[in-house]
Design an enzyme around this catalytic site. Structure first.
Site, short mmCIF file in Angstrom:
data_model
loop_
_atom_site.label_atom_id
_atom_site.label_comp_id
_atom_site.label_asym_id
_atom_site.label_seq_id
_atom_site.Cartn_x
_atom_site.Cartn_y
_atom_site.Cartn_z
N ARG A 37 5.89 40.89 44.16
CA ARG A 37 6.02 41.75 42.99
C ARG A 37 5.91 40.94 41.70
O ARG A 37 6.18 39.74 41.68
CB ARG A 37 7.37 42.47 43.00
N LYS A 53 21.20 54.23 41.35
CA LYS A 53 22.56 54.35 40.81
C LYS A 53 22.53 54.68 39.32
O LYS A 53 23.42 55.37 38.80
CB LYS A 53 23.36 53.06 41.04
N GLY A 188 18.49 60.18 51.28
CA GLY A 188 18.16 61.57 51.06
C GLY A 188 19.25 62.32 50.32
O GLY A 188 18.99 63.11 49.41
N HIS A 325 24.23 44.08 50.51
CA HIS A 325 25.32 43.10 50.54
C HIS A 325 25.41 42.40 51.90
O HIS A 325 25.86 41.25 51.97
CB HIS A 325 26.66 43.74 50.16
N HIS A 448 51.16 52.54 40.21
CA HIS A 448 51.26 54.01 40.02
C HIS A 448 51.03 54.35 38.56
O HIS A 448 51.56 53.68 37.68
CB HIS A 448 52.64 54.49 40.45
#
Length: 469
Positions: A37, A53, A188, A325, A448
C-alpha cells in the site's frame, strides 16, 4: 548493497507487522518492512478497524443527538446528517493513524520499502515496486505478516458499488434505502449498525441459526434482541445463492440453509461480510517450501517459526482468531525470540470485542465450550439495570457474565454486553492472565459509582452473594 542487508524483513505493515518491526528494531535488529500500500498500517488502519470505529462513533453521536439527549434534559432541534463531513472525519482519523506508524518507523530506524514482497528463497525477499521494477533484500529472518482478505461468496460478485465488501461499505456516497448484510458476524453487525443509525433499512442474512456464532450463546441471543429493537431485521438459517443487478437495485436469491424453496430479497446495497481468508497468494511460499494447512494458513510452531528455517509468520495468515491485537502480541513474541529472548502468549486471555451499541466483549471460554470439554463450572451474572452509574448514563441494556471453575473458583471466561464493554473486559482479561479466582475480583475494591461495579457483583454472584440484586 550493504543497506539492502537486514537481520529481519517483515512483509506487511498491519498491526502485527509494524509492531513486530518496531519491537525488533528496539532489540537491536536491523529491520525492514515491505508494504504494497501507499500508506502503512495494513487493513486495520486503512480500511478496517480504525475507519469503522470512526464511523461507528460518529453514527452513535448522530443517533444520540437525534433521539437520545432529550431524556437528559438536553433539547436538540433540527438534527441533520452531513455524510460528507462524517466521511471526512473518518479520513482524518485514518490519516493520523497511518502517519503515526510512519513516524514510529523513522523513530526506530525501520527501513520501509514500497512494493509487493515476494520470497525468492530463504533469506531473500524481492520487492516488486508499483512501476514493475524490483529490488532484492537479503536477510537473516523473514516474517510474513500479510493479514487477510475478504472471503468471496459464490454467486455474488463484489463490485464495491452496489455489492460491496467491508471496504466499500466504509465509503458509500449516500445512505442506502435498503441494505442487506450477508453474514451475522462482527463486521456485518458493526457496519450494518452504522448505516441503520443513519437511516437505512437493514436486513442481516445469516447461514447459521444465530448471529455471532463464536460467542457465548446467551450473549448472542441477547444481542440479537437488542439490535432487533434498534431496527435491524434478521433472516437466520438462510443462505444466499445468487445476486442479480438491475437498473435500480440488487435482487438476492435465498434458500433455507437446511433446504427448501427459493425466495428473493431486494436491496439497494448488499454488503458481503461472511468472513476473511489468509492473504498468502503471490508471496512465493510454494517455491520457498513453506507448509500450509488445509485452510490455506501458514503452519507454525508456538514461537511462530515455519517449517523453513529463517521464515516466520504471525497474525491472520496463521491459525487463531483474526484479531489485530492477537497479531500484535504474536509480532512482539516473534521479534523477541529472534533476538534470543523468550516469549509467551496465553490465547485464553485474548479478548474479543464487537463495537455495536451496546458493545459486546468476551475473554476466555463460553458456556458451550466448557460443557463440551466436560468442565464443571459456576455462573455469576449481574444486569446493568441494577448498576447506579448505568442508570445515570441511561445505558442499562445488558449484563456481565462470569464463568468460574466449580471446584477451584478459577476464572474460566467472562462475557459482557453493555456500554463500554470493550474497555471493561480488560479487567477480566488481566484476571485470567494471572489465574485469578472470581473471589479475587470480588474482593477487589471497585470505585463507586462505575460501570465496573457490575464486574464485582457478577463475581460475587458466582458464590451466590451479590449485594445489589
Amino acid at each position: 548493497m550493504a543497506d539492502m542487508q537486514f537481520d529481519l524483513v517483515v512483509i506487511g505493515s498491519g498491526p502485527g507487522g509494524y509492531v513486530a518491526a518496531i519491537r525488533a528494531a528496539q532489540l537491536g535488529l536491523k529491520t525492514a518492512c515491505v508494504e504494497m500500500r501507499d500508506t502503512l498500517g495494513g487493513t486495520c488502519l486503512n480500511i478496517g478497524c480504525i475507519p469503522s470505529k470512526a464511523l461507528l462513533t460518529a453514527s452513535e453521536k448522530y443517533e444520540e443527538a437525534k433521539h437520545g439527549l432529550g431524556g437528559f434534559g438536553v433539547k436538540v432541534a433540527g438534527v441533520e446528517l452531513d455524510l460528507p463531513a462524517m466521511m471526512a472525519h473518518k479520513t482524518k482519523v485514518v490519516q493520523s493513524n497511518v502517519e503515526g506508524v510512519q513516524f514510529l518507523f523513522k523513530k526506530n530506524k525501520v527501513a520501509r520499502f514500497h512494493g509487493r514482497g515476494v520470497i525468492d528463497a530463504p533469506g531473500v525477499v524481492k520487492v516488486v515496486k508499483p512501476d514493475g521494477s524490483a529490488e532484492t533484500l537479503t536477510t537473516k529472518n523473514i516474517l510474513i505478516a500479510t493479514g487477510s482478505d475478504v472471503m468471496p461468496l459464490p454467486g455474488v460478485t463484489i463490485d464495491e458499488k452496489r455489492i460491496v465488501s467491508s471496504t466499500g461499505a466504509l465509503d458509500l456516497e449516500k445512505v442506502p434505502g435498503r441494505l442487506v448484510v450477508i453474514g451475522g458476524g462482527v463486521i456485518g453487525l458493526e457496519l450494518g449498525s452504522v448505516w441503520q443509525r443513519l437511516g437505512a433499512q437493514v436486513t442481516v442474512v445469516e447461514f447459521l441459526d444465530r448471529i455471532l456464532p463464536g460467542m457465548d450463546a446467551e450473549v448472542s441471543k441477547h444481542a440479537q434482541r437488542i439490535l432487533g429493537k434498534q431496527g435491524l431485521s434478521f433472516k437466520l438459517g438462510t443462505k444466499v445463492t445468487g445476486a442479480r443487478m438491475n437498473a435500480e437495485s440488487v435482487t438476492l436469491t435465498l434458500e433455507p440453509a437446511k433446504g427448501g424453496g427459493e425466495t428473493t430479497l431486494e436491496a439497494d446495497i448488499v454488503l458481503v461480510a461472511i468472513g476473511r481468508r489468509p492473504y498468502t497468494e503471490g508471496l512465493g511460499l510454494e517455491q520457498a517450501g513453506v507448509a500450509l494447512d488445509n485452510r490455506g494458513r501458514i503452519v507454525t510452531d508456538h514461537h511462530f517459526r515455519t517449517n523453513v528455517p529463517g521464515i516466520w509468520a504471525i497474525g491472520d495468515v496463521i491459525a487463531g482468531p483474526m484479531l489485530a491485537h492477537k497479531a500484535e502480541e504474536e509480532g512482539v513474541v516473534a521479534a523477541e525470540v529472534m533476538a534470543g529472548q523468550s516469549g509467551h502468549i496465553n490465547y485464553d486471555a485474548i479478548p474479543g470485542v464487537v463495537y455495536t451499541w451496546p458493545e459486546i466483549a468476551a475473554v476466555g471460554r463460553t458456556e458451550e465450550q466448557l460443557k463440551e470439554a466436560g468442565i464443571a463450572y459456576k455462573v455469576g451474572k449481574f444486569p446493568f439495570t441494577a448498576n447506579g452509574r448505568a442508570r445515570a448514563m441511561q445505558v442499562t441494556e445488558g449484563f456481565v457474565k462470569v464463568l468460574a471453575d466449580a471446584t477451584t473458583d478459577k476464572l474460566l471466561g467472562a462475557h459482557i454486553i453493555g456500554a463500554n464493554a470493550g474497555d471493561m473486559i480488560e479487567e477480566l482479561a488481566l484476571a485470567l492472565e494471572f489465574g485469578a479466582s472470581s473471589e479475587d475480583v470480588a474482593r477487589t475494591s471497585h470505585a463507586h459509582p462505575t460501570l465496573t461495579e457490575a464486574i464485582k457483583e457478577a463475581c460475587l454472584a458466582v458464590d451466590g452473594r451479590p449485594i445489589h440484586i
